[in-house]
Design a protein around this motif. Structure first.
Motif: not given
Ligand code: ACO
Length: 375
Positions: A247-248, A251
């Motif tokens: 997810r990081d 993102a």
């Protein structure tokens, strides 16, 4: 051969459809590789890639591509590097990229051969058996080690590993790299294969066509990125950390290396074959289980973020553990891929020559209109 325009070319280029990058343009027929991106299928002369990996060797697959015959016992040991090539490799800086060394070696090799038109399976065999020796020789020279002569009792892939390390590989290691070579052997009309066909279409020789193809494969938009997969996996500390990391990364706007493909909308069949091989290796990298955990999460999160576009695992993802597991250093990955792709390039060269027409597209002229030189 004439330069007269064909019926299709009788209208001015500006009146005809223009496709940047030739995208969507059919520019050849081929009986070699069939890439079915929607269904995630790759066939070599009709045979499924997974079956070829399971039951074949690179030498047998190369022979299949060149001749159309399936002989699983076919062998192709590596051959000695001619003195002129060795002298050139010795003259290169140790810091030269292995891809540059390989491209140079193939070019010099061509100058030592008589490569008559039309190109033949014999020429393809000779070049494909030479290149692993040349790459292994450069890999040793740059470490201050002497090249190792081929061992004719070893088939091409174990022979390549032997010439790299000085030790015959164990069966599991040889098998794993053989699988990588098989999935890398052919992939229809990609940029490097097209380059090889363009060069061949002028009735140039096989070494010139493969030298050009290596140049095309060297570009970062084509050559693939298994070493970047390795770097990314090392950013993940544990399977429990995978979700946070995926997810990081997304993102930040970064891409997950080893996912997505220009053609495949389904799971890349080469990734499926290499995953099985990676899992069955005796010397698999210790991060393989972590990579499998990251893949599960990545597929789930990519589907969530891009419901409009199927983003699945590509070949690079499982090429990474296979290449690391057999002991190759990441800076050898691109040139090893080029050595594996020799079978496909040379098969396309033979196919192009058999039904040749010089490849000569048109361009829409966007320069100034006719004018006088300044006085
Ligand atoms: N990770 C995250 N997002 C991705 C990824 C990825 N790996 N691949 C595509 N996307 C997203 C893009 O961000 C884009 O989203 P947006 O529309 O919101 O901007 C959307 O999916 C479409 O992306 P495109 O670049 O148009 O897709 P394309 O099919 O042209 O790209 C490519 C294919 C270049 C392989 C891409 O998927 C990618 O960069 N993958 C990561 C690098 C990689 O694995 N390379 C090896 C490819 S296999 C080989 O070369 C043999």
């Amino acid at each position: 051969m004439t330069d007269a325009p064909s019926a299709a070319a009788a209208t001015a280029p500006a009146q005809r459809p223009y496709s940047p990058g030739l995208e969507g343009i059919v520019a050849a027929t081929t009986a070699l590789g069939f890439v079915d991106g929607a269904a995630g299928r790759l066939l070599y002369r009709g045979y499924r890639i997974g079956d070829l990996v399971e039951h074949g060797t690179y030498s047998a697959v190369a022979n299949l591509l060149w001749t159309g015959d399936w002989d699983p016992a076919h062998r192709l040991p590596t051959t000695a590097v001619p003195a002129a090539v060795l002298a050139t490799l010795r003259a290169l800086p140790r810091t030269a990229k292995p891809m540059d060394a390989l491209r140079t070696a193939v070019s010099v090799w061509g100058a030592t051969q008589v490569l008559a038109w039309p190109p033949t399976p014999e020429q393809a065999r000779a070049l494909t058996a030479f290149s692993p020796s040349a790459l292994a020789a450069f890999a040793r020279l740059r470490q201050g080690l002497e090249p190792i002569e081929p061992d004719p009792s070893l088939d091409l892939v174990p022979g390549f590993l032997y010439q790299l390390t000085g030790e015959a590989p164990d069966a599991s290691t040889a098998r794993a790299l053989d699988a990588y070579f098989i999935v890398g052997a052919e992939h229809s009309l990609n940029a490097s294969t097209f380059t090889a066909r363009v060069i061949t279409s002028t009735r140039s020789d096989m070494a010139s066509a493969v030298t050009g193809a290596i140049g095309a494969l060297k570009g970062p938009l084509h050559g693939g990125a298994p070493s970047e997969v390795v770097e990314q996996i090392h950013e993940v500390s544990s399977p429990e950390d995978a979700e946070r990391w995926v997810r990081d990364t997304l993102a930040r706007g970064d891409r997950l290396m080893g996912f997505g493909h220009r053609v495949y909308r389904a799971y890349d069949p080469r990734a499926a074959a290499l995953r099985k091989v990676a899992e069955s290796m005796d010397h698999k990298p210790d991060w393989l289980q972590l990579a499998i955990a990251v893949e599960d999460v990545a597929l789930r999160v990519l589907a969530e973020k891009h419901p409009e576009r199927a983003l699945k695992t590509n070949v690079e993802y499982y090429a990474a553990p296979v290449l690391m597991g057999v002991g190759l250093t990441p800076d050898l990955f691109p040139a090893t891929f080029a050595v594996a792709r020799h079978a496909g390039w040379t098969a396309h060269i033979i196919e192009q020559a058999a039904d040749n027409r010089i490849i000569r597209p048109d361009a829409i002229y966007t320069g100034p209109t006719e004018r006088d030189l300044p006085a």
